[in-house]
Design an enzyme around this catalytic site. Sequence first.
Site, PDB file in Angstrom:
ATOM      1  N   LYS A  64       1.408   4.307  -2.885  1.00 45.40           N
ATOM      2  CA  LYS A  64       1.185   5.733  -2.649  1.00 45.40           C
ATOM      3  C   LYS A  64       2.438   6.543  -2.963  1.00 45.40           C
ATOM      4  O   LYS A  64       2.342   7.683  -3.438  1.00 45.40           O
ATOM      5  CB  LYS A  64       0.729   5.961  -1.209  1.00 45.40           C
ATOM      6  CG  LYS A  64      -0.629   5.357  -0.886  1.00 45.40           C
ATOM      7  CD  LYS A  64      -1.752   5.946  -1.733  1.00 45.40           C
ATOM      8  CE  LYS A  64      -2.158   7.325  -1.248  1.00 45.40           C
ATOM      9  NZ  LYS A  64      -3.337   7.852  -1.991  1.00 45.40           N
ATOM     10  N   TYR A 104       0.838  -1.209   0.000  1.00 39.67           N
ATOM     11  CA  TYR A 104       0.000   0.000   0.000  1.00 39.67           C
ATOM     12  C   TYR A 104       0.862   1.244   0.000  1.00 39.67           C
ATOM     13  O   TYR A 104       0.682   2.154  -0.825  1.00 39.67           O
ATOM     14  CB  TYR A 104      -0.919   0.003   1.227  1.00 39.67           C
ATOM     15  CG  TYR A 104      -1.463   1.381   1.547  1.00 39.67           C
ATOM     16  CD1 TYR A 104      -2.372   2.005   0.697  1.00 39.67           C
ATOM     17  CD2 TYR A 104      -1.049   2.070   2.692  1.00 39.67           C
ATOM     18  CE1 TYR A 104      -2.862   3.282   0.979  1.00 39.67           C
ATOM     19  CE2 TYR A 104      -1.540   3.333   2.973  1.00 39.67           C
ATOM     20  CZ  TYR A 104      -2.444   3.942   2.121  1.00 39.67           C
ATOM     21  OH  TYR A 104      -2.913   5.199   2.395  1.00 39.67           O
TER      22      TYR A 104
END
Length: 336
Positions: A156, A152
Site C-alpha cells: 500500500k 500488505y
Amino acid sequence: MSLKNKKVLVTGAGGFIGSHLTEALVAQGASVKAFVHYNALDSRGWLDSIDSKIAPHIEVISSDIRDPTAVRNAAKGMNVVFHLAALIGIPFSYEAPDLYVDTNVRGTLNVLQAGRELGTERLVVTSTSEVYGSAQSVPMTEAHPLHPQSPYAASKVGADQLALSFHRSFATPVTVVRPFNTYGPRQSSRAVLPTVISQIVKGAKTLKLGALAPTRDFSFVSDTTSAFITAATNERAIGEVIHFGSGFEISVGDAARLIARLMDCEVQIEEENVRVRPSTSEVDRLFADIGKARELLGWQPAFSGLEGFGRGLKETITWFSNPANTQRYRANHYAI
C-alpha cells in the site's frame, strides 16, 4: 463539484467499503459503474445483497484490476474513479507477497495510467493506516513517518507513492484517502470486530482473538463513505493525503468487552497464537489526527468518540444478528 449525474467508476465495488460507497453514490444521483473481481460463480460480492431498488442503477463490470486493458476500458468516459480494489488481509500477505504487489501496486498503476491517458477529472486512491506501522507519536498526522510492518502495508505504501508521483509528474488529479480501521455491516470476518460479534452470535462463551493490547481508531463505514465523497468533490483535496478516523482509540480487548456488554453476554477472551502477528509485524497503536480533513474539507465523523463507537457497534451487531446476512460467515473458522 457535485456528483449528481456524474459518471463514476468504483473499483473493488463488491467489497465491504466499496459496496457501501456504491450505494451512497447512487443515492447522490451519480451514474455508477461497479468494477468487481471476475469469478466463475459470477458473484458480485456484497453487490448481490444490496437493496433491489438500487441494483438496477449500477452497471457491473466483472474483470481483474491487474489487467490494464480491462481497467482502461472500464474507465473510459468516467468523470471520477474511486479506486478501492485491493488485497487487504494482513496474514495472507505473509503467504503471498507477490500477489499483493501485483494486485495492490500494479493494479493501482493500471488505474493511474488509465486516468492519465483518459483525462479523468478526479482519482481517489484508497490507502490504509497500516502504512505507518505502530504510532511513533499520537494523534497521527499525515506527516507521520511511513513504516510498513507487513507485506500488505508495504504494497500500500508503494501504491500510495505511485499515486502521488503521478500528481507531481503529470498533474494527474489524485487524492490519497487514508481511512483508519473502518467497521460496520458486511465487513469480512477476518477483521476483529466481526470476529467478536459473529462468535457471540453463534453462541461462543470463549472468544478466540489475536493480540488484545493493540489500540485502533475504529471508523464507522458511513463516515468512511462520506469522507470519500467529500474528498472527490473538493478541489482542495487534489494532490493531498488525508486521514479519516473517529478521533478516538480503544484497545482490541476493550472493544471486545464492550461488544459483549452491548450483546448482554458474558464471555471469556483468549489470545490464540495462530491469530497473533509476528512480534515485529504487530501494529501496537493507531490513532488518527483528523484535523486536516476538518480544515481542508469541512468533514468530520458522525460516529465519533466512545459514544459514536457504541452507536456504530449497535448497528453492526444488529446486522450480524440477522441470519440472512451472516450465512456466508464461518464464525468458528479462522481464515487468513
